[in-house]
Write a protein that holds these residues in place. Structure first.
Motif, mmCIF file in Angstrom:
data_model
loop_
_atom_site.group_PDB
_atom_site.id
_atom_site.type_symbol
_atom_site.label_atom_id
_atom_site.label_comp_id
_atom_site.label_asym_id
_atom_site.label_seq_id
_atom_site.Cartn_x
_atom_site.Cartn_y
_atom_site.Cartn_z
ATOM 1 N N TYR A 97 -0.793 0.725 9.015
ATOM 2 C CA TYR A 97 0.448 0.087 8.576
ATOM 3 C C TYR A 97 0.730 -1.199 9.358
ATOM 4 O O TYR A 97 1.542 -2.021 8.948
ATOM 5 C CB TYR A 97 1.643 1.037 8.698
ATOM 6 N N PHE A 119 -10.835 14.620 6.808
ATOM 7 C CA PHE A 119 -11.137 15.475 5.659
ATOM 8 C C PHE A 119 -11.944 14.726 4.622
ATOM 9 O O PHE A 119 -11.542 14.546 3.490
ATOM 10 C CB PHE A 119 -9.934 16.170 5.005
ATOM 11 N N VAL A 121 -14.304 11.375 3.263
ATOM 12 C CA VAL A 121 -14.193 9.917 3.242
ATOM 13 C C VAL A 121 -12.717 9.537 3.110
ATOM 14 O O VAL A 121 -11.992 10.125 2.320
ATOM 15 C CB VAL A 121 -14.948 9.364 2.010
ATOM 16 N N ILE A 124 -10.068 2.661 2.327
ATOM 17 C CA ILE A 124 -8.846 1.844 2.294
ATOM 18 C C ILE A 124 -8.988 0.706 1.274
ATOM 19 O O ILE A 124 -8.311 -0.309 1.357
ATOM 20 C CB ILE A 124 -8.464 1.281 3.683
ATOM 21 N N ASP A 125 -9.904 0.918 0.310
ATOM 22 C CA ASP A 125 -10.157 -0.136 -0.676
ATOM 23 C C ASP A 125 -8.888 -0.538 -1.446
ATOM 24 O O ASP A 125 -8.702 -1.709 -1.783
ATOM 25 C CB ASP A 125 -11.257 0.320 -1.660
ATOM 26 N N VAL A 164 -0.588 6.929 -0.888
ATOM 27 C CA VAL A 164 0.615 6.747 -0.067
ATOM 28 C C VAL A 164 0.432 5.527 0.825
ATOM 29 O O VAL A 164 1.267 4.615 0.878
ATOM 30 C CB VAL A 164 0.840 8.011 0.810
ATOM 31 N N GLU A 189 6.073 9.665 -2.830
ATOM 32 C CA GLU A 189 6.481 10.602 -1.769
ATOM 33 C C GLU A 189 7.848 10.216 -1.173
ATOM 34 O O GLU A 189 8.211 9.035 -1.150
ATOM 35 C CB GLU A 189 5.433 10.588 -0.642
HETATM 36 N N1 EPU Z 1 -7.741 6.681 -1.460
HETATM 37 C C1 EPU Z 1 -8.673 5.800 -1.957
HETATM 38 N N2 EPU Z 1 -8.577 4.487 -1.596
HETATM 39 C C2 EPU Z 1 -7.614 4.028 -0.755
HETATM 40 C C3 EPU Z 1 -6.658 4.935 -0.245
HETATM 41 C C4 EPU Z 1 -6.744 6.273 -0.618
HETATM 42 O O1 EPU Z 1 -9.561 6.170 -2.720
HETATM 43 O O2 EPU Z 1 -7.591 2.818 -0.463
HETATM 44 C C5 EPU Z 1 -7.799 8.097 -1.863
HETATM 45 C C6 EPU Z 1 -8.052 9.026 -0.673
HETATM 46 O O3 EPU Z 1 -9.429 9.156 -0.396
HETATM 47 C C7 EPU Z 1 -7.406 10.308 -1.133
HETATM 48 C C8 EPU Z 1 -6.229 9.835 -1.983
HETATM 49 O O4 EPU Z 1 -6.513 8.478 -2.336
HETATM 50 O O5 EPU Z 1 -8.306 11.026 -1.933
HETATM 51 C C9 EPU Z 1 -4.871 9.885 -1.323
HETATM 52 O O6 EPU Z 1 -4.891 9.191 -0.084
HETATM 53 P P1 EPU Z 1 -3.585 8.494 0.510
HETATM 54 O O7 EPU Z 1 -3.890 7.054 0.695
HETATM 55 O O8 EPU Z 1 -2.409 8.873 -0.303
HETATM 56 O O9 EPU Z 1 -3.481 9.164 1.949
HETATM 57 P P2 EPU Z 1 -3.033 8.481 3.305
HETATM 58 O O10 EPU Z 1 -2.012 7.445 3.042
HETATM 59 O O11 EPU Z 1 -4.231 8.104 4.107
HETATM 60 C C10 EPU Z 1 -1.006 10.047 3.726
HETATM 61 C C11 EPU Z 1 -0.558 10.986 4.806
HETATM 62 C C12 EPU Z 1 -1.444 12.208 4.829
HETATM 63 C C13 EPU Z 1 -1.421 12.871 3.450
HETATM 64 C C14 EPU Z 1 -1.764 11.866 2.350
HETATM 65 C C15 EPU Z 1 -1.587 12.422 0.948
HETATM 66 C C16 EPU Z 1 0.346 9.482 6.441
HETATM 67 C C17 EPU Z 1 0.221 8.837 7.773
HETATM 68 N N3 EPU Z 1 -0.638 10.290 6.084
HETATM 69 O O12 EPU Z 1 -2.337 9.698 4.035
HETATM 70 O O13 EPU Z 1 -0.842 13.075 5.762
HETATM 71 O O14 EPU Z 1 -2.368 13.921 3.415
HETATM 72 O O15 EPU Z 1 -0.911 10.713 2.464
HETATM 73 O O16 EPU Z 1 -0.288 12.865 0.762
HETATM 74 O O17 EPU Z 1 1.328 9.281 5.738
HETATM 75 C C18 EPU Z 1 -0.748 14.752 7.413
HETATM 76 O O18 EPU Z 1 0.407 14.421 7.668
HETATM 77 O O19 EPU Z 1 -1.265 15.823 7.801
HETATM 78 C C19 EPU Z 1 -1.586 13.851 6.616
HETATM 79 C C20 EPU Z 1 -2.896 13.867 6.671
#
Ligand code: EPU
Length: 427
Positions: A97, A119, A121, A124-125, A164, A189
């Motif tokens: 962030y 968990f 891959v 961050i694409d 997210v 969310e």
């Molecule tokens: N994804 C992509 N490309 C991206 C970003 C995500 O393909 O550029 C995919 C991921 O691989 C995944 C899905 O999209 O399959 C969702 O990922 P998301 O980006 O939503 O996850 P995150 O932002 O990295 C946050 C929470 C996680 C929570 C996920 C889903 C934070 C700091 N982390 O992660 O929380 O599991 O959203 O709700 O907000 C936790 O608190 O235990 C935790 C891991």
């Protein structure tokens, strides 16, 4: 080495107060970088992920003043660098962030590739796609993500997956961009809405947060404000699950019941009775626990961050339950640890089949990540005998005072340090 020692088999009862939301705090604290004057943030959870993001801001030149146990003042006006090196960023996912916040303020940012729970891959694409749409160029070299824009111009961003992190990062970068940004297929969310409320209170113009289309009209200045972070949906859900697994009777206080609807609905299916009040709810178990099916989905679906905890409950529910992970590729690593406690679970890819058992038995186990650790705590509280949980630094990334809160509910849990072992501080 530190571990939790839990003597299980005690029904949880009494009241527990939920802390501020981790995943809102780790977005709102970096967002203070965008403010022209100091911000006072209330209901900040005292957990290691939050200490880490505060420490990163401090190292970058921000002044941080604790006001009380859960309130801090952050003044980011003297931040002197847009660079966040590996040593600072490696421990937590949310360090990304800083990319959006620094890009929004300085039009440049260089942040190490993020760490966090493993968990599978974690691409961050979509974040980078969003930055590019706003006019930024990026490169990834030597583990650092380098983003730069001569100027940020509002644009239309369509996410290929609901993310997210990408939704938050593009909001942070777009809030001071020129013109209108439209994010489509945005995540919904509660912490996305909380960040939007925070930025809007500072003077931003964001509409639609909580729906899948967010419109952001860029503004020139954001003022520092006082803001209170929402309660942690997942911490609340974890105590609800612990109450159900132990057949307890617990009042969960300082919550927003609406944020817990998906969790409450599943626990009711399993056999819990849930009474909702304005800012609390009571969980009790009048009869036996029975099987159900759960599939995790982005909000308002059942949250992936509750998947391990509900699986722990289902190991004790009569019949065969199916748990499908719909967000992450590999979030069943903790199952081996639950099996050591007598759980009957088989996993095939993203699906777990859970055969409910009469009882679990205490065993030595290891937390493999934050929510996996929470699932082991729940299983241990319900199990017969003693469980020792290692690698608890994962758990302390996201649960404030878990030992004291559980002891307040009658649990027999203590944290011990093994003499001669290495104490790995939670980071
Ligand atoms: N994804 C992509 N490309 C991206 C970003 C995500 O393909 O550029 C995919 C991921 O691989 C995944 C899905 O999209 O399959 C969702 O990922 P998301 O980006 O939503 O996850 P995150 O932002 O990295 C946050 C929470 C996680 C929570 C996920 C889903 C934070 C700091 N982390 O992660 O929380 O599991 O959203 O709700 O907000 C936790 O608190 O235990 C935790 C891991």
């Amino acid at each position: 080495m530190e571990k939790y020692v839990i003597n299980g088999g005690k029904k949880l009862s009494g009241e527990v107060a939920i802390s501020g939301a981790k995943n809102a705090a780790v977005a709102i604290i970096p967002a203070t970088i965008l403010a022209d004057s100091p911000c006072v943030i209330e209901n900040v959870p005292n957990i290691s992920d939050v200490s880490m993001i505060i420490r990163i801001l401090y190292e970058m030149g921000a002044s941080i003043r604790p006001i009380n146990k859960s309130t801090i003042e952050i003044d980011t006006r003297r931040i002197h660098t847009p660079i966040v090196p590996y040593e600072m960023a490696k421990h937590m996912r949310a360090s990304y962030y800083l990319l959006g916040s620094l890009l929004g303020r300085f039009h440049t940012a260089k942040v190490s590739m993020p760490g966090g729970c493993d968990f599978g891959v974690r691409p961050i694409d979509q974040h980078l796609k969003g930055f590019k749409a706003l006019g930024a160029d990026y490169s990834i070299e030597h583990g650092m993500i380098d983003v730069h824009a001569d100027s940020l111009i509002g644009s239309q961003v369509y996410f290929d997956v609901v993310s997210v992190g990408a939704t938050i990062n593009v909001m942070l970068a777009a809030v001071k961009a020129q013109g209108l940004t439209i994010i489509e297929n945005a995540a919904k969310e509660p912490h996305i809405v909380d960040l939007a409320n925070f930025l809007n209170s500072m003077g931003a113009d964001i509409m639609g947060a909580g729906t899948d289309v967010i419109k952001i009209r860029g503004v020139e200045h954001l003022n520092g404000i006082s803001y209170s972070i929402i309660p942690d949906q997942i911490e609340a859900g974890t105590y609800m699950a612990a109450a159900v697994a132990t057949r307890g009777d617990v009042l969960i206080k300082n919550i927003i019941p609406k944020h817990l609807e998906a969790i409450s609905a599943k626990l009711e299916k399993i056999g819990a009775q849930i009474e909702e009040f304005d800012d609390s709810l009571r969980v009790s178990v009048p009869g036996e626990l029975v099987k159900t099916s759960v599939k995790t989905m982005p909000h308002p679906g059942f949250p992936t961050d509750m998947q391990p905890q509900i699986t722990a409950v289902l190991t004790l529910a009569k019949g065969t339950s199916i748990v499908t992970e719909g967000v992450w590729d590999n979030r069943f690593r903790y199952v081996d640890e639950l099996r050591r406690m007598g759980a009957d679970i088989s996993v095939d890819g993203k699906v777990a089949v859970v055969e409910g058992r009469e009882k679990l038995t205490g065993a030595p186990v290891k937390a493999t990540d934050l929510r996996a650790g929470a699932a082991l705590v729940i299983a241990a509280l319900a199990a017969e005998g003693t469980t020792e949980i290692e690698d608890i630094y994962h758990i302390e990334r996201g649960y404030e005072e878990i030992v004291n809160k559980l002891r307040g509910l009658g649990a027999d849990i203590k944290k011990i340090t093994i003499p001669g072992g290495v104490v790995r501080k939670a980071l």
